[in-house]
Motif scaffolding. Structure first.
Motif, PDB file in Angstrom:
ATOM      1  N   ARG A   7       0.873  -1.178   0.000  1.00  0.00           N
ATOM      2  CA  ARG A   7       0.000   0.000   0.000  1.00  0.00           C
ATOM      3  C   ARG A   7       0.914   1.234   0.000  1.00  0.00           C
ATOM      4  N   VAL A   8       0.756   2.084  -1.001  1.00  0.00           N
ATOM      5  CA  VAL A   8       1.576   3.295  -1.103  1.00  0.00           C
ATOM      6  C   VAL A   8       0.683   4.494  -0.778  1.00  0.00           C
ATOM      7  N   VAL A   9       1.104   5.273   0.214  1.00  0.00           N
ATOM      8  CA  VAL A   9       0.329   6.428   0.664  1.00  0.00           C
ATOM      9  C   VAL A   9       1.241   7.647   0.781  1.00  0.00           C
ATOM     10  N   ASP A  10       0.605   8.827   0.820  1.00  0.00           N
ATOM     11  CA  ASP A  10       1.395  10.033   1.062  1.00  0.00           C
ATOM     12  C   ASP A  10       1.523  10.244   2.570  1.00  0.00           C
ATOM     13  N   ILE A  14      -3.058   9.304   2.518  1.00  0.00           N
ATOM     14  CA  ILE A  14      -3.928   9.219   1.342  1.00  0.00           C
ATOM     15  C   ILE A  14      -3.286   8.287   0.312  1.00  0.00           C
ATOM     16  N   PRO A  15      -4.042   7.302  -0.193  1.00  0.00           N
ATOM     17  CA  PRO A  15      -3.495   6.362  -1.181  1.00  0.00           C
ATOM     18  C   PRO A  15      -2.997   7.073  -2.433  1.00  0.00           C
ATOM     19  N   LEU A  16      -1.873   6.592  -2.969  1.00  0.00           N
ATOM     20  CA  LEU A  16      -1.293   7.168  -4.177  1.00  0.00           C
ATOM     21  C   LEU A  16      -1.516   6.228  -5.357  1.00  0.00           C
ATOM     22  N   ALA A  17      -2.338   6.662  -6.310  1.00  0.00           N
ATOM     23  CA  ALA A  17      -2.571   5.899  -7.537  1.00  0.00           C
ATOM     24  C   ALA A  17      -1.404   6.117  -8.494  1.00  0.00           C
ATOM     25  N   ASP A  18      -1.175   5.156  -9.360  1.00  0.00           N
ATOM     26  CA  ASP A  18      -0.148   5.227 -10.410  1.00  0.00           C
ATOM     27  C   ASP A  18       1.276   5.367  -9.875  1.00  0.00           C
ATOM     28  N   ALA A  19       1.516   4.928  -8.650  1.00  0.00           N
ATOM     29  CA  ALA A  19       2.885   4.934  -8.113  1.00  0.00           C
ATOM     30  C   ALA A  19       3.607   3.700  -8.655  1.00  0.00           C
ATOM     31  N   ASP A  20       4.801   3.898  -9.201  1.00  0.00           N
ATOM     32  CA  ASP A  20       5.600   2.779  -9.693  1.00  0.00           C
ATOM     33  C   ASP A  20       6.149   1.978  -8.519  1.00  0.00           C
ATOM     34  N   VAL A  21       5.964   0.669  -8.573  1.00  0.00           N
ATOM     35  CA  VAL A  21       6.496  -0.224  -7.544  1.00  0.00           C
ATOM     36  C   VAL A  21       7.342  -1.288  -8.232  1.00  0.00           C
ATOM     37  N   GLY A  37      -2.988   0.824  -8.166  1.00  0.00           N
ATOM     38  CA  GLY A  37      -4.316   1.178  -8.648  1.00  0.00           C
ATOM     39  C   GLY A  37      -4.845   2.406  -7.918  1.00  0.00           C
ATOM     40  N   ASP A  38      -6.129   2.677  -8.087  1.00  0.00           N
ATOM     41  CA  ASP A  38      -6.757   3.865  -7.493  1.00  0.00           C
ATOM     42  C   ASP A  38      -6.636   3.907  -5.973  1.00  0.00           C
ATOM     43  N   GLU A  39      -6.594   2.741  -5.339  1.00  0.00           N
ATOM     44  CA  GLU A  39      -6.499   2.674  -3.878  1.00  0.00           C
ATOM     45  C   GLU A  39      -5.060   2.661  -3.383  1.00  0.00           C
TER      46      GLU A  39
END
Length: 85
Positions: A7-10, A14-21, A37-39
């Motif tokens: 789960r990638v958040v700021d 807040i969830p970060l969509a389109d973050a490269d993992v 994804g969006d979440e």
């Protein structure tokens, strides 16, 4: 293999969509690459090791990269990892 949820958040959570993992294995070999994804979530299965005959090859610990953030995960059970970007 184990189920891994990333789960990638700021900084506000807040969830970060389109973050490269990108996930690499113990040897630094890229094992997985995807955008959140969006979440802000990615789910995948990662093997702890593989067997060829009697020879075991370990893949853990894995390193998860997103932007400049780097997190190490040791696989010995299903994991959920939160990365604050």
């Amino acid at each position: 293999s184990w189920k891994v949820t990333i789960r990638v958040v700021d900084k506000k959570g807040i969830p970060l969509a389109d973050a490269d993992v990108v996930i690499t294995d113990i040897n630094g070999k890229e094992f997985f690459r995807q955008k959140t994804g969006d979440e802000g979530i990615i789910k995948t299965d990662l093997p702890e090791y593989s067997m060829k005959g009697k020879e075991m090859t370990g893949f853990s610990p894995y390193t998860v990269f997103t932007g400049k953030k780097k997190t190490t995960i040791i696989l010995n059970r299903n994991k959920e990892v939160v990365i604050i970007k």
